[in-house]
Design a protein around this motif. Structure first.
Motif, short mmCIF file in Angstrom:
data_model
loop_
_atom_site.label_atom_id
_atom_site.label_comp_id
_atom_site.label_asym_id
_atom_site.label_seq_id
_atom_site.Cartn_x
_atom_site.Cartn_y
_atom_site.Cartn_z
N ILE A 39 -9.61 36.16 45.56
CA ILE A 39 -9.22 35.41 46.76
C ILE A 39 -10.40 35.44 47.73
CG2 ILE A 39 -7.49 35.11 48.55
CD1 ILE A 39 -5.67 36.98 46.99
N ARG A 40 -10.85 34.28 48.13
CA ARG A 40 -11.98 34.21 49.05
C ARG A 40 -11.54 34.52 50.48
NH1 ARG A 40 -16.50 32.24 46.91
NH2 ARG A 40 -16.40 31.09 44.95
N GLN A 41 -12.48 35.02 51.27
CA GLN A 41 -12.19 35.33 52.67
C GLN A 41 -11.67 34.08 53.38
OE1 GLN A 41 -15.59 36.61 54.91
NE2 GLN A 41 -14.39 37.31 56.66
N GLY A 42 -10.57 34.24 54.11
CA GLY A 42 -9.98 33.14 54.85
C GLY A 42 -8.98 32.32 54.06
N GLU A 43 -8.90 32.54 52.75
CA GLU A 43 -7.96 31.78 51.93
C GLU A 43 -6.53 32.25 52.20
OE1 GLU A 43 -7.00 30.94 47.16
OE2 GLU A 43 -8.90 31.88 47.78
N ALA A 44 -5.61 31.30 52.32
CA ALA A 44 -4.21 31.60 52.58
C ALA A 44 -3.38 31.38 51.32
CB ALA A 44 -3.67 30.74 53.71
N LEU A 45 -2.46 32.30 51.05
CA LEU A 45 -1.58 32.19 49.89
C LEU A 45 -0.16 31.94 50.35
CD1 LEU A 45 -2.82 35.19 47.70
CD2 LEU A 45 -3.55 32.82 47.57
N SER A 46 0.44 30.89 49.86
CA SER A 46 1.87 30.65 50.12
C SER A 46 2.64 31.15 48.92
CB SER A 46 2.12 29.15 50.34
OG SER A 46 1.49 28.70 51.51
N LEU A 47 3.47 32.14 49.14
CA LEU A 47 4.14 32.82 48.02
C LEU A 47 5.45 32.12 47.69
CD1 LEU A 47 3.43 36.49 49.13
CD2 LEU A 47 2.03 34.97 47.74
N ILE A 48 5.32 30.94 47.08
CA ILE A 48 6.49 30.16 46.69
C ILE A 48 6.38 29.77 45.23
CG2 ILE A 48 6.92 29.28 49.02
CD1 ILE A 48 5.47 26.72 48.23
N ASP A 49 7.50 29.35 44.67
CA ASP A 49 7.57 28.89 43.27
C ASP A 49 7.00 29.93 42.32
OD1 ASP A 49 8.71 26.55 44.25
OD2 ASP A 49 6.76 25.59 44.50
N ASP A 50 6.05 29.52 41.47
CA ASP A 50 5.55 30.45 40.46
C ASP A 50 4.65 31.53 41.05
OD1 ASP A 50 3.61 28.52 41.08
OD2 ASP A 50 2.57 28.84 39.18
N ARG A 51 4.24 31.38 42.32
CA ARG A 51 3.39 32.40 42.96
C ARG A 51 4.23 33.43 43.72
NH1 ARG A 51 -1.72 31.20 42.47
NH2 ARG A 51 -2.30 32.82 43.97
N ALA A 52 5.55 33.28 43.65
CA ALA A 52 6.44 34.20 44.36
C ALA A 52 6.65 35.44 43.51
CB ALA A 52 7.76 33.53 44.68
N THR A 53 5.66 36.30 43.48
CA THR A 53 5.74 37.54 42.73
C THR A 53 4.97 38.62 43.47
OG1 THR A 53 5.45 38.54 40.54
CG2 THR A 53 3.70 37.05 41.30
N LEU A 54 4.84 39.80 42.85
CA LEU A 54 4.17 40.92 43.52
C LEU A 54 2.67 40.91 43.20
CD1 LEU A 54 5.00 43.63 45.13
CD2 LEU A 54 4.31 44.72 42.99
N TYR A 55 1.87 41.26 44.22
CA TYR A 55 0.42 41.38 44.08
C TYR A 55 0.00 42.77 44.55
CZ TYR A 55 0.44 36.24 43.77
OH TYR A 55 0.68 34.95 43.40
N LEU A 56 -0.98 43.34 43.89
CA LEU A 56 -1.55 44.64 44.25
C LEU A 56 -3.03 44.45 44.53
CD1 LEU A 56 -1.45 47.79 44.44
CD2 LEU A 56 -1.87 47.83 41.96
#
Length: 639
Positions: A39-56
């Motif tokens: 993930i690049r600096q300043g990039e925003a992640l919308s945690l919806i649909d298939d991206r709605a999971t856990l990140y470490l």
């Protein structure tokens, strides 16, 4: 999406809670389908649909923000996001923004949720994390500090809608209490017409407007005392009985400050205006009484009622417990500082009143000035006093002796009330700091011109200035003169920048803390001088470069953004850093006071949780980045 080395991931998980509590078999199970993302600096992640999971987070740092952009949490290496998306489908619309280039592990939602159900302790950890962030979310629901207040915000019309977890009543913004249903009139309207308007609207006051905005106010008491009691007629114009240029509040005023203004001026209605002097609301004494629940207001009332220094000192014995109570209510650090400064101002004014009563009326007009933390309104437990006096003219020998006695009484009284004497003798009791307006201007001008180390030291204290007693106009003139002098001297700002950057955040290679190596505070961090002072110095630097003077640290950063001296991202990072460090300082001071009866801003990082240590490292990193930006901005062209 990058290729991933499963053994390396499992090794990292084995050192990272709560994954470290899982067995080897369970770790392998939850790792099924794991992937790695950059993930690049300043990039925003919308945690919806298939991206709605856990990140470490494997390496890097991120912010969790609400839909309005308000900061909810900061996370770094070994911390997770996406918890709300998995457990509750992200009902609050939280977003994740990378603060720096980051590597994260993305878990398969199915395998992760299976482990939540299979391992109770594992599931409880993430439930706690979600509730903890929900609580932080409730504290962030107030508009972003860089966002102008919206007078049309419907949710603030009714004070009963205020979330009780967001603020104690003491620090409730006045915009949450005030009525936005205003009745207005022109000065030429008749008393009869205005009285009919007030009756129909069921209000006790009307605001008078002209082309410059608010010009006056008339209350039902004015109608009784200035019309009926004096035999006036209904055809009188309302302008004949109005209170011209009434005392007003700004939108960022706290409830406690409104209470004090009403008490000092013996009034029951306070208009709230925007920067253009346009009314956006009105607050009445009834509104305040409805919200008055906490004891600090009682402390202030006690201060105002005392008739002797001895009685005032006795009342002020509550000061340490009072401060710790503010901290334990989890009031925002910026509001704690405002409340403490408000009480300090009241103690100072009371001491001046007692001194004038004892030594007689002053031979000339004077202003009592405060500098440093009291001026910025960010005092803490154990803050010392920095103050001075501005005299109407040069005193003769008798007058000098009078003011020496008066100021000694005030400064010693402040010390007896719990506000320590200044170790550097920057106090009104020192004749060096009892000057006329002209001599204050000359002194400030000389510091700007010389830019010597001693001048820069004085600038870091005296250029945070506020008048707490007397007519503020001469003080404002000195501030305007100071701003003009600085605008003509870019070398001073460059020298002030070098001085501000001479101290760095206590982070070494690989983001390890640089701790005190010896003495009483060995293996500890100095949160004041190695953290908060760095932010205050940067804010002062930007604030003095602005056309409009602000004295508070956060207000200076906001003004720098408005005048395009500083990006909103850097300003927001510095504000978040200042708030985080202030919270840690208050906690450290509270623990030290309870253990030793004295305040200390030193912190042993080992007393923090692993997550808190990571947050602190990110905070110091943000300050270091802001220092680099300031160096480029103010030292361009200077070697």
């Amino acid at each position: 999406m990058a290729a991933i080395d499963i053994p390396e991931v499992q090794h990292f998980m084995a050192m990272t809670p709560p994954f470290s509590s899982l067995s080897s078999v369970e770790q392998k199970q939850v790792l099924k389908g794991v992937s790695m993302e950059y993930i690049r600096q300043g990039e925003a992640l919308s945690l919806i649909d298939d991206r709605a999971t856990l990140y470490l987070i494997r390496r890097g740092a991120c912010e969790i923000r609400n839909p309005q952009g308000g900061l909810v949490d900061q996370i770094a290496d070994g911390e997770c996001f996406g918890v709300s998306s998995v457990l509750a489908h992200n009902p609050d619309g939280l977003q994740v923004v990378a603060m720096e280039d980051s590597l994260v592990y993305r878990f398969n939602k199915t395998h992760f949720t299976e482990m939540l159900e299979q391992n109770e302790a594992f599931g409880l950890f993430f439930e706690y994390t979600r509730h903890h962030r929900q609580r932080k979310l409730s504290l962030s629901q107030k508009a972003s500090p860089l966002k102008e207040p919206d007078p049309k915000e419907p949710s603030q019309d009714n004070p009963t809608q205020l979330d009780p977890t967001s603020y104690s009543s003491l620090s409730t913004p006045i915009t949450h209490l005030m009525s936005r249903s205003l009745v207005t009139a022109a000065q030429g309207d008749t008393v009869q017409k205005v009285a009919a308007q007030m009756t129909q609207a069921r209000v006790s006051s009307v605001l008078l407007l002209d082309e410059q905005g608010l010009s006056g106010i008339v209350t039902d008491r004015d109608l009784r005392s200035r019309v009926l009691a004096l035999g006036g007629t209904a055809n009188m114009t309302i302008g004949e009985i109005m209170t011209a240029h009434p005392v007003c509040l700004s939108a960022d005023t706290l409830m406690i400050q409104a209470q004090l203004v009403m008490s000092e001026h013996n009034i029951h209605h306070l208009p709230v205006v925007d920067d253009n002097n346009t009314p956006i609301g009105i607050v009445t004494v009834t509104d305040l009484l409805r919200q008055q629940e906490l004891s600090p207001l009682l402390l202030i009332n006690q201060i105002q009622r005392q008739k002797s220094l001895e009685d005032l000192v006795e009342v002020c014995q509550q000061w340490p417990a009072f401060t710790m109570k503010l901290v334990t209510t989890e009031m925002k650090p910026t509001d704690v500082g405002k409340v403490l400064a408000t009480v300090s101002d009241q103690i100072t004014r009371k001491l001046i009143a007692l001194a004038l009563e004892q030594y007689g009326c002053a031979p000339m007009a004077f202003q009592f000035l405060v500098f440093g933390s009291q001026a910025r309104k960010d005092q803490s437990l154990g803050s010392d006093q920095d103050n001075g006096l501005m005299l109407e003219r040069e005193p003769n020998e008798v007058e000098s002796a009078y003011f020496a006695t008066l100021c000694d009484y005030i400064c010693q009284g402040l010390a007896a009330c719990g506000i320590r004497l200044c170790p550097g003798n920057i106090m009104a009791s020192n004749p060096q700091w009892r000057l006329t307006k002209t001599r204050w201007q000359q002194t400030f001008n000389q510091w700007v011109k010389s830019s010597t180390p001693n001048a820069l030291l004085h600038a870091s204290i005296f250029f945070d200035i506020r008048c707490v007693y007397g007519d503020p106009s001469p003080v404002n003139d000195v501030i305007t003169s100071l701003q003009d002098d600085i605008a003509k001297n870019s070398l001073f700002l460059a020298t002030l920048t070098r001085n501000a950057l001479s101290s760095k955040p206590p982070l070494g290679f690989f983001r390890h803390f640089l701790l005190e190596s010896s003495g009483e505070h060995k293996h500890q961090l100095d949160l004041k001088h190695q953290g908060l002072a760095l932010v205050n110095d940067l804010a002062r630097l930007y604030g003095l470069s602005c056309q409009h003077y602000q004295v508070g640290t956060l207000a200076r950063l906001e003004q720098a953004v408005r005048e395009k001296h500083l990006s909103e991202d850097i300003a927001r990072n510095l504000m978040d850093a200042w708030s985080a460090l202030n919270s840690l300082r208050f906690d450290a001071q509270s623990r030290c006071w309870q253990a030793k009866g004295e305040a200390s801003a030193y912190l042993d990082p080992s007393s923090l949780s692993p997550l808190e240590r990571k947050h602190l490292k990110v905070t110091f990193s943000m300050i270091r980045e802001a220092q680099e930006v300031a160096q480029q901005h103010f030292l361009r062209g200077y070697s």
